[in-house]
Design a protein around this motif. Sequence first.
Motif, PDB file in Angstrom:
ATOM      1  N   ASP A 158       8.085  12.472  17.552  1.00  0.00           N
ATOM      2  CA  ASP A 158       7.254  11.355  17.106  1.00  0.00           C
ATOM      3  C   ASP A 158       6.448  11.730  15.862  1.00  0.00           C
ATOM      4  N   LEU A 159       5.933  12.961  15.836  1.00  0.00           N
ATOM      5  CA  LEU A 159       5.163  13.405  14.678  1.00  0.00           C
ATOM      6  C   LEU A 159       6.037  13.457  13.427  1.00  0.00           C
ATOM      7  N   MET A 160       7.296  13.836  13.575  1.00  0.00           N
ATOM      8  CA  MET A 160       8.194  13.903  12.420  1.00  0.00           C
ATOM      9  C   MET A 160       8.398  12.527  11.796  1.00  0.00           C
ATOM     10  N   ALA A 161       8.272  11.476  12.584  1.00  0.00           N
ATOM     11  CA  ALA A 161       8.351  10.131  12.010  1.00  0.00           C
ATOM     12  C   ALA A 161       7.204   9.907  11.024  1.00  0.00           C
ATOM     13  N   TYR A 162       6.057  10.500  11.337  1.00  0.00           N
ATOM     14  CA  TYR A 162       4.904  10.393  10.433  1.00  0.00           C
ATOM     15  C   TYR A 162       5.100  11.281   9.206  1.00  0.00           C
ATOM     16  N   VAL A 163       5.800  12.383   9.385  1.00  0.00           N
ATOM     17  CA  VAL A 163       6.111  13.237   8.235  1.00  0.00           C
ATOM     18  C   VAL A 163       6.935  12.454   7.212  1.00  0.00           C
ATOM     19  N   LYS A 164       7.856  11.625   7.699  1.00  0.00           N
ATOM     20  CA  LYS A 164       8.687  10.824   6.796  1.00  0.00           C
ATOM     21  C   LYS A 164       7.837   9.840   5.994  1.00  0.00           C
ATOM     22  N   LEU A 165       6.720   9.386   6.600  1.00  0.00           N
ATOM     23  CA  LEU A 165       5.835   8.447   5.899  1.00  0.00           C
ATOM     24  C   LEU A 165       5.113   9.103   4.729  1.00  0.00           C
ATOM     25  N   ALA A 166       5.079  10.433   4.737  1.00  0.00           N
ATOM     26  CA  ALA A 166       4.341  11.141   3.693  1.00  0.00           C
ATOM     27  C   ALA A 166       4.871  10.816   2.299  1.00  0.00           C
ATOM     28  N   SER A 167       6.134  10.396   2.218  1.00  0.00           N
ATOM     29  CA  SER A 167       6.704  10.057   0.910  1.00  0.00           C
ATOM     30  C   SER A 167       6.055   8.802   0.322  1.00  0.00           C
ATOM     31  N   GLN A 168       5.395   8.008   1.183  1.00  0.00           N
ATOM     32  CA  GLN A 168       4.715   6.802   0.694  1.00  0.00           C
ATOM     33  C   GLN A 168       3.326   7.091   0.141  1.00  0.00           C
ATOM     34  N   LEU A 169       2.841   8.299   0.349  1.00  0.00           N
ATOM     35  CA  LEU A 169       1.471   8.601  -0.054  1.00  0.00           C
ATOM     36  C   LEU A 169       1.385   8.863  -1.557  1.00  0.00           C
ATOM     37  N   PRO A 170       0.379   8.288  -2.202  1.00  0.00           N
ATOM     38  CA  PRO A 170       0.154   8.645  -3.602  1.00  0.00           C
ATOM     39  C   PRO A 170      -0.369  10.075  -3.685  1.00  0.00           C
ATOM     40  N   SER A 171      -0.065  10.753  -4.750  1.00  0.00           N
ATOM     41  CA  SER A 171      -0.608  12.097  -4.924  1.00  0.00           C
ATOM     42  C   SER A 171      -2.104  12.000  -5.194  1.00  0.00           C
ATOM     43  N   LEU A 172      -2.829  13.051  -4.859  1.00  0.00           N
ATOM     44  CA  LEU A 172      -4.261  13.065  -5.163  1.00  0.00           C
ATOM     45  C   LEU A 172      -4.496  12.954  -6.658  1.00  0.00           C
ATOM     46  N   ASP A 173      -3.631  13.597  -7.445  1.00  0.00           N
ATOM     47  CA  ASP A 173      -3.803  13.541  -8.905  1.00  0.00           C
ATOM     48  C   ASP A 173      -3.670  12.124  -9.431  1.00  0.00           C
ATOM     49  N   SER A 174      -2.756  11.324  -8.828  1.00  0.00           N
ATOM     50  CA  SER A 174      -2.601   9.946  -9.303  1.00  0.00           C
ATOM     51  C   SER A 174      -3.842   9.122  -9.006  1.00  0.00           C
ATOM     52  N   ILE A 175      -4.489   9.387  -7.866  1.00  0.00           N
ATOM     53  CA  ILE A 175      -5.737   8.679  -7.541  1.00  0.00           C
ATOM     54  C   ILE A 175      -6.854   9.130  -8.473  1.00  0.00           C
ATOM     55  N   LYS A 176      -6.919  10.406  -8.738  1.00  0.00           N
ATOM     56  CA  LYS A 176      -7.971  10.942  -9.602  1.00  0.00           C
ATOM     57  C   LYS A 176      -7.826  10.445 -11.043  1.00  0.00           C
ATOM     58  N   ASN A 177      -6.571  10.370 -11.526  1.00  0.00           N
ATOM     59  CA  ASN A 177      -6.349  10.085 -12.949  1.00  0.00           C
ATOM     60  C   ASN A 177      -6.096   8.621 -13.254  1.00  0.00           C
ATOM     61  N   ASP A 178      -5.594   7.861 -12.266  1.00  0.00           N
ATOM     62  CA  ASP A 178      -5.276   6.452 -12.516  1.00  0.00           C
ATOM     63  C   ASP A 178      -5.465   5.645 -11.241  1.00  0.00           C
ATOM     64  N   PRO A 179      -6.701   5.538 -10.761  1.00  0.00           N
ATOM     65  CA  PRO A 179      -6.947   4.920  -9.452  1.00  0.00           C
ATOM     66  C   PRO A 179      -6.549   3.445  -9.370  1.00  0.00           C
ATOM     67  N   LEU A 180      -6.538   2.743 -10.473  1.00  0.00           N
ATOM     68  CA  LEU A 180      -6.230   1.319 -10.444  1.00  0.00           C
ATOM     69  C   LEU A 180      -4.732   1.048 -10.396  1.00  0.00           C
ATOM     70  N   ASN A 181      -3.944   2.083 -10.642  1.00  0.00           N
ATOM     71  CA  ASN A 181      -2.491   1.901 -10.619  1.00  0.00           C
ATOM     72  C   ASN A 181      -1.785   2.848  -9.650  1.00  0.00           C
ATOM     73  N   ALA A 182      -2.529   3.741  -9.003  1.00  0.00           N
ATOM     74  CA  ALA A 182      -1.924   4.670  -8.044  1.00  0.00           C
ATOM     75  C   ALA A 182      -1.303   3.890  -6.885  1.00  0.00           C
ATOM     76  N   LEU A 183      -0.263   4.449  -6.319  1.00  0.00           N
ATOM     77  CA  LEU A 183       0.473   3.792  -5.239  1.00  0.00           C
ATOM     78  C   LEU A 183      -0.431   3.477  -4.048  1.00  0.00           C
ATOM     79  N   VAL A 184      -0.298   2.286  -3.496  1.00  0.00           N
ATOM     80  CA  VAL A 184      -0.939   1.908  -2.235  1.00  0.00           C
ATOM     81  C   VAL A 184       0.167   1.818  -1.183  1.00  0.00           C
ATOM     82  N   PRO A 185       0.110   2.635  -0.144  1.00  0.00           N
ATOM     83  CA  PRO A 185       1.178   2.633   0.861  1.00  0.00           C
ATOM     84  C   PRO A 185       1.334   1.268   1.524  1.00  0.00           C
TER      85      PRO A 185
END
Length: 370
Positions: free
Chosen positions: A266-293
């Motif tokens: 079950d936890l591995m299913a959540y690991v697969k979701l990690a690909s939807q996460l924006p990188s911290l750098d994208s939030i830091k450098n471009d918060p208005l356009n960083a990916l929203v899961p």
Amino acid sequence: MNQAQEMYALSMDQITQAIKSQLHLPEEDKNTLIIEGDNGCGKSSILKTLDAELPKHKAIYFDCTTKADAGDLMMPKFKDLDGNDYVTFATNEELGVHLKNQPLAIMVDEVGKTKSLQNPLNRLFQERYIGMNKLHPDTLVFATTNKGSEGVGDMFMPHTCNRVTFVRMRKPNNMEWIGWGINAGIHPTMLGWAKDNPQAFHSYEAYPDPDDCPYIFHPKAVGRRSFFTPRSGHKASNWLHQMPHLDDQTLTATLMGTIGDRCAMDLMAYVKLASQLPSLDSIKNDPLNALVPSSAAAVCMVVFRSLGAMEAKWVDAWMDYLPRLDTEAQGMFANGVRAPKYSKQSVVMTNKKFTKWAMDNNYMFAADKK
């Protein structure tokens, strides 16, 4: 299951305060608490908390599982006085008795598993003596043990029980563990899974049939060698942090051997979701356009990851990103910041953008004003 004991089971913080309260009592009136609870629920961590909160005390860990009998507490030592031989006793260094001028916080761990140690420990529990050695008057003594119903060998004699105070320690619920995990560096994937699986933090006593909750330890379960506890969840998080160095098969195998087959899958299913996460750098450098899961679970991971990694230099960027998340996620972030033990609280709460956001979203804090 003893319903009264479960009703009055205490949190780790409550038990820590009960132990510290003994400092207000005269030396001869101090009580020894024996803390009984599920395996892996954090009983031993109480010593770390006391060590942090009582800087004048020396934390002493005495592990009964490595001891067999009274000889592991004290050994005979021959001495001479005016030509006359006599025997005194040298105490085990692990008990810290040689630190006579310093108050101690002594934890006697797994005390219920070695019956032969209970008689020689009775005087420590009741009188704060080991042999002829009297402890510092501010010394605190407590012990830990598993529930007898777990079937791992914890037993006590009546005359020992009558010298101590037994308290039942409950497991932390999932949100309490998440609050701790944010400060402790628990992987955000593990925190996201924990939020959605509160049953993994229940006691086996809530489930007469072990198959009703396949994640946790149950004395009636057959073949469930590995299972989830707050302790093994921490160890699983350590494996998740190694994801860049492991292939999926290896990661899954290590998780199965840490928290059990069903929990790992079950936890591995959540690991697969990690690909939807924006990188911290994208939030830091471009918060208005960083990916929203797109999934709620992935959004939770973003919030938990950001709470754990927060630094003053990018709070502004985060506060630009936060309103792009749904209201529940924003409230989750606010509750995380307001948690009493959140280590980055001052960093966030002194930020002007956070202050403005909090005022604009005052409804999130209405419950505190009742």
